[in-house]
Write a protein that holds these residues in place. Structure first.
Motif, short mmCIF file in Angstrom:
data_model
loop_
_atom_site.label_atom_id
_atom_site.label_comp_id
_atom_site.label_asym_id
_atom_site.label_seq_id
_atom_site.Cartn_x
_atom_site.Cartn_y
_atom_site.Cartn_z
N ALA A 136 1.07 -1.19 0.24
CA ALA A 136 0.30 -0.10 -0.15
C ALA A 136 0.54 1.09 -0.32
N PHE A 137 0.14 2.04 -0.34
CA PHE A 137 0.84 3.55 -0.80
C PHE A 137 -0.25 4.49 0.21
N VAL A 138 0.55 5.26 1.06
CA VAL A 138 -0.44 6.51 1.48
C VAL A 138 -0.31 7.78 0.76
N LEU A 139 -1.18 8.21 0.77
CA LEU A 139 -1.24 9.71 -0.51
C LEU A 139 -1.62 10.63 0.41
N LYS A 140 -0.30 11.36 1.14
CA LYS A 140 -0.73 12.61 1.41
C LYS A 140 -0.81 13.80 0.18
N TYR A 141 -1.98 14.29 0.28
CA TYR A 141 -2.38 15.45 -0.67
C TYR A 141 -2.36 16.81 -0.17
N ARG A 142 -2.68 17.66 -1.28
CA ARG A 142 -2.41 19.19 -1.09
C ARG A 142 -3.63 19.74 -0.19
N VAL A 143 -3.73 20.03 0.85
CA VAL A 143 -5.29 20.52 1.41
C VAL A 143 -4.89 21.79 2.44
N PRO A 144 -5.76 22.59 2.79
CA PRO A 144 -7.11 22.61 2.10
C PRO A 144 -7.06 22.96 0.47
N ASP A 145 -8.05 22.79 0.49
CA ASP A 145 -8.29 22.90 -1.56
C ASP A 145 -7.74 24.13 -1.88
N ARG A 146 -6.94 24.56 -2.93
CA ARG A 146 -6.45 25.56 -3.28
C ARG A 146 -7.71 26.47 -4.25
N PRO A 147 -7.42 27.94 -4.51
CA PRO A 147 -8.27 28.36 -4.85
C PRO A 147 -9.09 28.32 -6.30
N ASP A 148 -9.73 28.30 -7.04
CA ASP A 148 -10.17 28.01 -8.18
C ASP A 148 -8.63 28.84 -9.26
N THR A 149 -8.88 28.16 -10.66
CA THR A 149 -7.61 29.27 -10.51
C THR A 149 -7.63 28.43 -12.58
N THR A 150 -7.82 29.90 -12.77
CA THR A 150 -8.08 29.77 -14.97
C THR A 150 -7.77 28.86 -15.89
N GLY A 151 -7.73 27.51 -16.53
CA GLY A 151 -6.93 26.92 -17.43
C GLY A 151 -6.84 25.51 -16.56
N LEU A 152 -7.16 25.18 -15.13
CA LEU A 152 -7.22 23.74 -14.18
C LEU A 152 -8.53 23.90 -14.04
N PRO A 153 -8.69 22.75 -13.96
CA PRO A 153 -10.18 22.15 -12.94
C PRO A 153 -9.98 22.27 -11.83
N LYS A 154 -11.58 22.49 -11.40
CA LYS A 154 -11.50 22.06 -10.08
C LYS A 154 -10.84 21.12 -8.73
N TYR A 155 -10.38 21.25 -7.70
CA TYR A 155 -10.11 20.42 -7.03
C TYR A 155 -8.19 20.14 -7.46
N TRP A 156 -7.89 21.21 -8.34
CA TRP A 156 -6.90 20.62 -9.45
C TRP A 156 -5.37 20.28 -8.97
#
Length: 213
Positions: A136-156
């Motif tokens: 198993a590999f536990v993913l520590k992803y970026r939080v809190p959610d970043r602001p919406d950015t033009t050209g990138l999907p939500k929760y980018w």
């Protein structure tokens, strides 16, 4: 292989939100799992050694890990359960087994994109998979959610972290385990992949039509 239908809806900003997604998603990837250890956690793998892409400078404070998620976690179910806050350096924590099944899972702990339920939905889930001979590999992803950015999907930001995690693990079978809101993240990952494949096919047809002319 993704066996459950994904339905989507559009937000006011036109970003598709994945809905009705199964928690279990299976992606078939090439490669072979590197096995060492016996169900133990190794050093963390930093996903972006040169810094996470597109991340706003000083968006979060220092990363904090607190035992504020109740009790009953850990190998003997006797420890406090931790949350992790303010993640700006995404990582993978490997729990590798020897003589296992040859499969591995990437575990994305839940937390509503505000924090990570690190013990309950990350480390303890990894130990459970180790008990049935699955790495198993536990993913520590970026939080809190970043602001919406033009050209990138939500929760980018979590999406980029999940994509990177899949690309750096040499596995033959990768299962993505999502809890609560992160299942949207995993579904979005599949949607982005499908979108790229569709675009590639469209460009190929366009090129063929030009050749015919």
């Amino acid at each position: 292989v993704y066996k459950r239908q994904v339905s989507t809806q559009s937000t006011g900003k036109g970003a598709p939100l994945a809905m009705a997604c199964s928690c279990w998603l299976v992606l078939m990837l090439l490669g072979s799992l590197v096995r060492n250890g016996a169900g133990s956690s190794s050093d963390q793998i930093i996903l972006f050694p040169d810094g996470a892409p597109n991340d706003p400078a000083n968006f979060t404070g220092p990363e904090v890990r607190r035992g504020d998620d109740g009790n009953g976690c850990g190998p003997n179910r006797s420890m406090a359960c931790d949350h992790i806050y303010n993640v700006s350096v995404p990582t993978l924590t490997p729990f590798l087994v020897s003589n296992g099944t040859g499969g591995a899972v990437i575990i994305a702990p839940g937390g509503g994109y505000s924090d990570l339920a690190w013990s309950k939905e990350g480390l303890d889930v990894a130990r459970m998979f180790n008990s049935i001979a699955v790495s198993a590999f536990v993913l520590k992803y970026r939080v809190p959610d970043r602001p919406d950015t033009t050209g990138l999907p939500k929760y980018w930001a979590p999406l980029q972290d999940a994509q990177r995690a899949i690309s750096v693990i040499p596995v033959s079978y990768t299962h993505l385990r999502a809890h609560e809101t992160p299942e949207h993240l995993v579904c979005r990952l599949l949607l982005e992949k499908k979108k790229k494949k569709k675009k590639k096919k469209k460009n190929k047809i366009k090129k063929q039509n030009k050749t015919k002319k």
